[in-house]
Design an enzyme around this catalytic site. Structure first.
Site, mmCIF file in Angstrom:
data_model
loop_
_atom_site.group_PDB
_atom_site.id
_atom_site.type_symbol
_atom_site.label_atom_id
_atom_site.label_comp_id
_atom_site.label_asym_id
_atom_site.label_seq_id
_atom_site.Cartn_x
_atom_site.Cartn_y
_atom_site.Cartn_z
ATOM 1 N N LYS A 1 0.851 -1.201 0.000
ATOM 2 C CA LYS A 1 0.000 0.000 0.000
ATOM 3 C C LYS A 1 0.883 1.247 0.000
ATOM 4 O O LYS A 1 2.091 1.153 0.236
ATOM 5 C CB LYS A 1 -0.917 -0.022 1.218
ATOM 6 C CG LYS A 1 -0.175 0.028 2.539
ATOM 7 C CD LYS A 1 -1.101 -0.290 3.716
ATOM 8 C CE LYS A 1 -0.346 -0.263 5.021
ATOM 9 N NZ LYS A 1 -1.133 -0.808 6.131
ATOM 10 N N MET B 1 12.480 24.006 2.770
ATOM 11 C CA MET B 1 11.783 23.264 1.722
ATOM 12 C C MET B 1 12.748 22.450 0.862
ATOM 13 O O MET B 1 12.480 21.294 0.535
ATOM 14 C CB MET B 1 10.978 24.232 0.850
ATOM 15 C CG MET B 1 10.123 23.539 -0.187
ATOM 16 S SD MET B 1 9.233 24.674 -1.243
ATOM 17 C CE MET B 1 7.968 25.292 -0.165
ATOM 18 N N ARG C 1 -10.812 0.028 14.686
ATOM 19 C CA ARG C 1 -10.807 0.826 13.466
ATOM 20 C C ARG C 1 -11.789 0.168 12.507
ATOM 21 O O ARG C 1 -12.831 0.700 12.223
ATOM 22 C CB ARG C 1 -9.392 0.818 12.862
ATOM 23 C CG ARG C 1 -8.693 2.119 12.882
ATOM 24 C CD ARG C 1 -7.250 2.060 12.415
ATOM 25 N NE ARG C 1 -6.812 0.885 11.675
ATOM 26 C CZ ARG C 1 -5.591 0.718 11.197
ATOM 27 N NH1 ARG C 1 -4.675 1.663 11.362
ATOM 28 N NH2 ARG C 1 -5.265 -0.370 10.553
ATOM 29 N N TYR D 1 15.986 29.171 8.780
ATOM 30 C CA TYR D 1 14.811 29.933 9.226
ATOM 31 C C TYR D 1 14.656 29.885 10.739
ATOM 32 O O TYR D 1 14.896 28.851 11.359
ATOM 33 C CB TYR D 1 13.544 29.360 8.599
ATOM 34 C CG TYR D 1 13.408 29.641 7.125
ATOM 35 C CD1 TYR D 1 13.245 30.935 6.651
ATOM 36 C CD2 TYR D 1 13.436 28.589 6.207
ATOM 37 C CE1 TYR D 1 13.110 31.182 5.288
ATOM 38 C CE2 TYR D 1 13.305 28.821 4.846
ATOM 39 C CZ TYR D 1 13.142 30.126 4.398
ATOM 40 O OH TYR D 1 13.016 30.361 3.055
HETATM 41 C C1 LIG Z 1 -0.327 -1.877 6.688
HETATM 42 C C2 LIG Z 1 -0.901 -3.163 7.099
HETATM 43 C C3 LIG Z 1 -0.080 -4.273 7.346
HETATM 44 C C4 LIG Z 1 1.425 -4.204 7.326
HETATM 45 O O1 LIG Z 1 1.882 -3.611 8.519
HETATM 46 P P1 LIG Z 1 3.449 -3.469 8.850
HETATM 47 O O2 LIG Z 1 3.473 -2.930 10.229
HETATM 48 O O3 LIG Z 1 3.986 -2.498 7.861
HETATM 49 O O4 LIG Z 1 4.041 -4.820 8.707
HETATM 50 C C5 LIG Z 1 -0.698 -5.472 7.643
HETATM 51 N N1 LIG Z 1 -2.040 -5.574 7.703
HETATM 52 C C6 LIG Z 1 -2.862 -4.524 7.499
HETATM 53 C C7 LIG Z 1 -4.333 -4.688 7.614
HETATM 54 C C8 LIG Z 1 -2.314 -3.286 7.203
HETATM 55 O O5 LIG Z 1 -3.123 -2.238 7.000
#
Ligand SMILES: *Cc1c(COP(=O)(O)O)cnc(C)c1O
Length: 356
Positions: free
Chosen positions: A35, A300, A130, A252
């Site tokens: 992802k 930046m 969640r 800055y």
């Molecule tokens: C992002 C995610 C993972 C992977 O998590 P890591 O901590 O990066 O290994 C696994 N399962 C779900 C549902 C996730 O959203």
């Protein structure tokens, strides 16, 4: 000449990290979590390098379609399922595996009239609060899916809120066992932290993300100790030198004031490249392979480093912001965040190079 900043991706390291997942979870199949543009590493690049994974897990339908159109035939898991009916048809057309985490998603499947049986991951809420069904809803949700003509093989899924903590999985595991007992279906629970800390959670499929990219999900173990190799290395060069006299500042807000004469290197890397603006003075950085610290506020397009004690540092000296030789975990900790955020924030403007 373009700016000297580069992100280098070590694809051998990526494959080695997958091998380490396999060694830690020898009886599990692996959803490689890609992802967020594969945690900033490039979706197609990573999918290609991790062709040995059993499947890919990601969030965006568009990314799943990109993988299919690039020829990937692996199972692809949409980690949050579909957000509307139209997406479900696309997911079915592209043979995706979907998550069902709420009643609305089951209704969508029921009313879809789809002529195919889609693989579904039924998600249980074990305390993250969640996504996912509660324990009391879970058996019903499973039965509804079983009866639904649009649903094929069902896998039971949950996600840990705190798998990096000492006692992080005992309670959620109990909750999961209670909800799943009596249901004959494959299971998937473990993210990277759980794979590394609690091998008993590995089950039928594991879902590693951060460890594939060579960072540690555990606060008390470095990536190096775990045998993980960094995949992304962010490098640049010194493009200016400033010799500060005592009391002079750089950057800055004049956040850093020299206590004595200090030689400062200005590095072509800033928050628009993905370096965290909130990294304070003292954040570790390598100049010519030697460890030093950032000074003052990150701008930046530039940041400043202390050249005190760095032998032969000069214009054009190489700088490593994180990666090979300096873990992103360490930089993240200094900046009050986690490596995940640094990796994901790599900006599109940074030129990318592949190794391996
Ligand atoms: C992002 C995610 C993972 C992977 O998590 P890591 O901590 O990066 O290994 C696994 N399962 C779900 C549902 C996730 O959203």
């Amino acid at each position: 000449m373009p700016r000297p900043i580069r992100a280098t991706f070590d694809l051998d390291a990526l494959r080695a990290n997958l091998a380490l997942v396999r060694a830690r979870a020898p009886n599990s199949r692996v959803w490689a979590v890609i992802k967020a543009n594969a945690y900033g590493h490039g979706l197609l690049r990573v999918a290609e390098a991790l062709g040995q994974a059993d499947g890919y897990a990601l969030l965006d339908l568009d990314d799943a379609v990109r993988l299919r159109e690039a020829g990937f035939r692996h199972p692809i898991l949409l980690l949050e399922g579909c957000f509307e009916l139209g997406d479900l048809y696309v997911a079915a057309e592209y043979s995706l595996t979907i998550v069902a985490h709420c009643a609305a998603q089951i209704e969508m499947l029921e009313m879809s009239g789809l002529p195919v049986r889609m693989p579904v991951h039924l998600k249980l809420n074990t305390g993250m609060n969640r996504l996912g069904f509660t324990v009391s809803e879970f058996a019903d949700a499973y039965e509804r899916l079983k009866r639904c003509p649009a649903v094929g093989p069902i896998t039971l899924m949950s996600h840990f809120a705190e798998a990096e903590a000492d006692n992080g999985v005992a309670e959620p595991l109990q909750v999961f066992e209670a909800a799943a007992s009596g249901i004959e279906a494959p299971r998937t629970l473990a993210n990277s932290a759980a794979i590394l800390r609690f091998p008993q959670t590995c089950a039928d499929w594991v879902r590693p993300g951060i460890m594939l990219y060579g960072c540690s999900p555990l606060p008390d173990r470095s990536a190096e100790e775990l045998g993980l190799r960094p995949v992304m290395t962010l490098t640049s060069e010194i493009i200016a030198i400033q010799n500060l006299r005592r009391g002079e500042s750089t950057g800055y807000g004049r956040l850093f004031k020299a206590k004595s004469a200090t030689r400062i290197g200005v590095v072509a890397c800033g928050y628009a490249d993905g370096y965290p603006r909130h990294a304070p003075t003292g954040t570790p950085v390598l100049v010519k392979g030697q460890r030093t610290r950032t000074v003052g506020r990150v701008s930046m397009d530039m940041l400043a480093v202390d050249l005190t004690g760095v032998a032969d540092a000069d214009l054009g000296s190489p700088v490593t912001l994180w990666g090979e030789g300096l873990s992103a975990d360490e930089v993240a900790t200094a900046a009050g965040t986690v490596s995940y955020e640094l990796l994901c924030a790599l900006a599109a403007r940074v030129p990318q190079v592949e190794l391996g």
